[in-house]
Each structure stands twice: as C-alpha cells, then as structure tokens.
Write an enzyme that holds these catalytic residues in place. Structure first.
Site, PDB file in Angstrom:
ATOM      1  N   ASP A 190      39.024 -42.910  15.147  1.00 13.88           N
ATOM      2  CA  ASP A 190      40.457 -42.622  15.150  1.00 13.88           C
ATOM      3  C   ASP A 190      41.216 -43.422  14.095  1.00 13.88           C
ATOM      4  O   ASP A 190      40.760 -44.475  13.643  1.00 13.88           O
ATOM      5  CB  ASP A 190      41.054 -42.962  16.518  1.00 13.88           C
ATOM      6  CG  ASP A 190      40.680 -41.941  17.581  1.00 13.88           C
ATOM      7  OD1 ASP A 190      39.773 -41.127  17.334  1.00 13.88           O
ATOM      8  OD2 ASP A 190      41.298 -41.974  18.662  1.00 13.88           O
ATOM      9  N   HIS A 244      51.330 -41.378  14.765  1.00  4.10           N
ATOM     10  CA  HIS A 244      50.734 -42.177  15.846  1.00  4.10           C
ATOM     11  C   HIS A 244      51.780 -42.674  16.839  1.00  4.10           C
ATOM     12  O   HIS A 244      51.792 -43.838  17.252  1.00  4.10           O
ATOM     13  CB  HIS A 244      49.932 -43.354  15.269  1.00  4.10           C
ATOM     14  CG  HIS A 244      48.797 -43.785  16.163  1.00  4.10           C
ATOM     15  ND1 HIS A 244      48.978 -44.692  17.194  1.00  4.10           N
ATOM     16  CD2 HIS A 244      47.497 -43.436  16.207  1.00  4.10           C
ATOM     17  CE1 HIS A 244      47.814 -44.889  17.809  1.00  4.10           C
ATOM     18  NE2 HIS A 244      46.899 -44.127  17.232  1.00  4.10           N
ATOM     19  N   TYR A 281      46.982 -43.258  21.638  1.00  2.76           N
ATOM     20  CA  TYR A 281      46.854 -44.085  22.851  1.00  2.76           C
ATOM     21  C   TYR A 281      46.243 -43.290  24.015  1.00  2.76           C
ATOM     22  O   TYR A 281      46.265 -43.747  25.148  1.00  2.76           O
ATOM     23  CB  TYR A 281      48.214 -44.660  23.282  1.00  2.76           C
ATOM     24  CG  TYR A 281      49.002 -45.253  22.135  1.00  2.76           C
ATOM     25  CD1 TYR A 281      48.642 -46.492  21.607  1.00  2.76           C
ATOM     26  CD2 TYR A 281      50.057 -44.555  21.558  1.00  2.76           C
ATOM     27  CE1 TYR A 281      49.336 -47.032  20.527  1.00  2.76           C
ATOM     28  CE2 TYR A 281      50.750 -45.087  20.473  1.00  2.76           C
ATOM     29  CZ  TYR A 281      50.386 -46.325  19.974  1.00  2.76           C
ATOM     30  OH  TYR A 281      51.081 -46.839  18.906  1.00  2.76           O
ATOM     31  N   HIS A 331      37.143 -46.829  15.715  1.00  2.00           N
ATOM     32  CA  HIS A 331      38.228 -46.709  14.729  1.00  2.00           C
ATOM     33  C   HIS A 331      37.673 -47.021  13.344  1.00  2.00           C
ATOM     34  O   HIS A 331      37.079 -48.099  13.160  1.00  2.00           O
ATOM     35  CB  HIS A 331      39.371 -47.661  15.087  1.00  2.00           C
ATOM     36  CG  HIS A 331      39.999 -47.333  16.403  1.00  2.00           C
ATOM     37  ND1 HIS A 331      39.434 -47.714  17.599  1.00  2.00           N
ATOM     38  CD2 HIS A 331      41.114 -46.629  16.717  1.00  2.00           C
ATOM     39  CE1 HIS A 331      40.184 -47.268  18.597  1.00  2.00           C
ATOM     40  NE2 HIS A 331      41.207 -46.606  18.086  1.00  2.00           N
TER      41      HIS A 331
END
Ligand code: NI
Length: 373
Positions: A190, A244, A281, A331
């Site tokens: 991500d 985001h 999230y 990530h």
C-alpha cells in the site's frame, strides 16, 4: 459501389526476441457468438490488448455487420473486408521455427492503401499471429468501449443509417495461470509507489512472482514508469484513493473523486483501470461502500511493517501465519519492507505456495479473505 482494391505492401522487421514464461496467453476472452459462448486467448502487453488474428476473424465473421476476414494460405496473407468493399490487407509474418522456448517476435506490419498508411506492431507467439485490437479497429473503422467494472470490451460501428451498432462484447477474464490445486497467497503493498517499489519488483521478477500494489494518487502521479513496470510484469495495480484520507468522514462526491482521480491517473499511465479499491486505514462503512462502484478489499494478515520498520519481524509475521488464501498487507514505502520481501518471496515459493494478484486470488477462490465487497 466501386470495389476498391487497395495496394498492400508489407514486410516484417525482426526486432528483439524476448523470452517469455511458458504461459504466454495470460488472459482469456469470452464472447457470445450466436448462442454459443466462445473462449479465446489474448494477452495484454504495455496496456494494449492483443488478440490472435484467427480469434478476431472468428468474432467478426460471426457478428452483426458486414465484416469478414479470410485466410489466403497460398500467400500467407489475411484478407479483411468491410461491406465487401472497404479494405483488403495482407501480411506475411515472421515465423518462429524450432524454438524450444516461447519467443515473442516483434514485427512491423506496413499496410498501404490509397489514402492511409498504417504501421502496425504485431507479435508472433508460438506461431500464432497477434495484433492489437485498436489496430484492427483502426483498419475497419470500428470503435471500442471499455467497461472497467465488467471488464468488457464492446466493438461497435456506425451503420449505413449512422446508428451506433454493437458488433460484439468481449469479456476479459482473469489470468488463467493460477493452479487452483496449489496453495496461494496475495502480497499487497500500500501507499506507494516509491523509490523502494523497484526493488520489490526486482525480487518478484527474479522468482517469477506477482503482487498487488494499492497506489495513492499523489504517488502514482510521480511514478508513471513504475506503474507501467507493474503492469508489464503481470502484477496488479489497486486503487488506494488519491489523498489517503479517511473515507468515512467524506461526502459522497468527495469519496467518488478520491477514487476516480486514481482510476484516471493509472489508466493514463498504463492503459489499464484498477479493478479493486482498498480504503485508507482499512476504514469504511455502508455509506463508503455505496459510493464506490468497484470491488473493495482489505487484508487478513497485517505485518505492521510501517510500525516496526524491521525486516525480520515483517518476514516472521508473513511466514508464521502462512496459510492458503492469505491477503498480506505491507507497504512499499520502506526499504526495510523491500529487504523483507527479498527473504519472503523465495521462502513462500519454497513452501509450495503460488504468489498471485488479488484478481487471480478472487478468480481461484471466489470470495477472499479481507474482502469488503
Ligand atoms: Ni494506506
């Protein structure tokens, strides 16, 4: 009507030969011909769909509209007609002979007519001739529509009355290289791309693995080359929204804008629209779901790589929880995550698992772990 005969001059230039993995036909297409569902092979290369000429011929010959395509075996040529007077074209393809490994041979096909010159890039793969769908459409003056949600290409044209008329629908199915009998996991990354994404792609390439990259808009717009590399190497790009933001605190219009901007950035860089959204999230509610018209997916294994910034603990979290169907969150912002991937990928493969994209996982399993909708 005067039947136009176009002079056709053609020659092939052999450029580079690239060795592909044994599975060349990366996708299947599905179309309705009369009452029959017909499956055929196609592949996507650099964001462009390539179809075998024989498959295109079958589609056109069996569709509404006055199109036909025939083979002239004597001259190793293909004849394309529209309304029996539109265009005639021929080709001679460079054949790959005696190659053990699959070769993709790049050829330039020059088509000359009275008014138009086309220089088309074609490929010969396993002795089948592939051509870009958009090039066939250019020759025949056909139009295409792409529906990202159903992954369907519609070919259409203006008929004699000027009406838009559909010829056929081609549904692009997920890649068929997944072995459903073997366990598989989806690595997902991500918040990138970043300077570290290339190293992760290097590792995946080395072990012939794939992953899914949920990109944010502000990073995607800076890393177009990385996006193209992800697509070229058969990995998948997912949508992680533009900025985001926590979607549960946004209006309907803001949610849609956050998603749509990334769709356009990715498509303009790669030609491919993301098919899946991961909310920032992992945060969502029914309102968010109702305002995102794409599949939504979180994860079931959280490595916490962003928190620990520790390659060993990221590695252990992945390996200690390894189980068929896992969707693993990492990530690609962090060098420590790229370090972990160097160890994770060979170990997963060593344990008999396949690395797959989330679309492949859904194709193989139906509903998957972490799926929201
Ligand atoms: Ni995120």
């Amino acid at each position: 009507m005067i039947k136009k005969i176009f002079a056709v001059i053609f020659f092939c230039l052999l450029f580079t030969s690239a060795v592909w993995a044994d599975t060349v036909e990366r996708y299947q297409g599905k179309s309705q011909l009369d009452d029959n569902t017909v499956y055929f092979d196609l592949f996507n290369f650099r964001g462009t769909n390539y179809f075998s000429l024989r498959d295109i011929a079958a589609l056109l010959n069996n569709s509404e509209g006055s199109f036909s395509m025939e083979y002239d075996n004597e001259n190793n040529a293909v004849i394309i007609n529209r309304n029996e007077e539109y265009v005639s074209t021929g080709t001679e393809f460079k054949k790959s002979i005696g190659k053990k490994k699959t070769k993709r041979e790049s050829c330039i096909l020059n088509v000359k007519s009275e008014n138009t010159d086309f220089a088309l890039k074609t490929y010969n793969i396993n002795n089948r001739n592939y051509i870009a769908l958009r090039d066939i459409c250019q020759i025949l003056e056909l139009n295409t529509k792409w529906d990202a949600n159903t992954k369907t290409i519609t070919l259409w044209y203006y008929d004699d009355m000027g009406e838009e008329t559909d010829i056929c629908n081609i549904t692009v199915l997920p890649p068929v290289i997944v072995d459903k009998s073997k366990p598989m996991v989806a690595l997902t990354f991500d918040d990138g791309p970043s300077v570290n994404t290339g190293r992760i792609l290097d590792t995946l390439e080395k072990y012939n693995g794939v992953a899914t990259f949920f990109v944010t808009g502000y990073n995607a717009s800076k890393y177009g080359d990385t996006l193209r590399r992800i697509v070229d190497e058969e990995s998948q790009i997912g949508n992680h929204t533009y900025g985001h933001l926590r979607l549960t605190s946004l209006s309907a219009g803001e949610i849609q804008s956050q998603v749509n901007r990334v769709q356009e950035i990715v498509a303009s860089a790669t030609g491919v629209y993301p098919t899946v959204v991961r909310p920032p999230y992992g945060s969502y509610n029914d309102f968010v779901k109702a305002n995102i018209n794409l599949r939504m997916l979180n994860w079931n294994v959280d490595t916490l790589d962003w928190k620990t910034r520790n390659a060993q603990s990221t590695y252990e979290e992945v390996i200690n929880t390894l189980s068929d169907g896992n969707v693993i969150l990492m990530h690609d912002l962090y060098s420590q995550t790229a370090d972990a991937v160097d160890k994770i990928v060979p170990e997963i493969i060593n344990r008999g698992y396949q690395l797959v994209t989330v679309d492949q996982l859904i194709y193989a399993k139906g509903t998957i772990k972490g799926q929201i909708k």
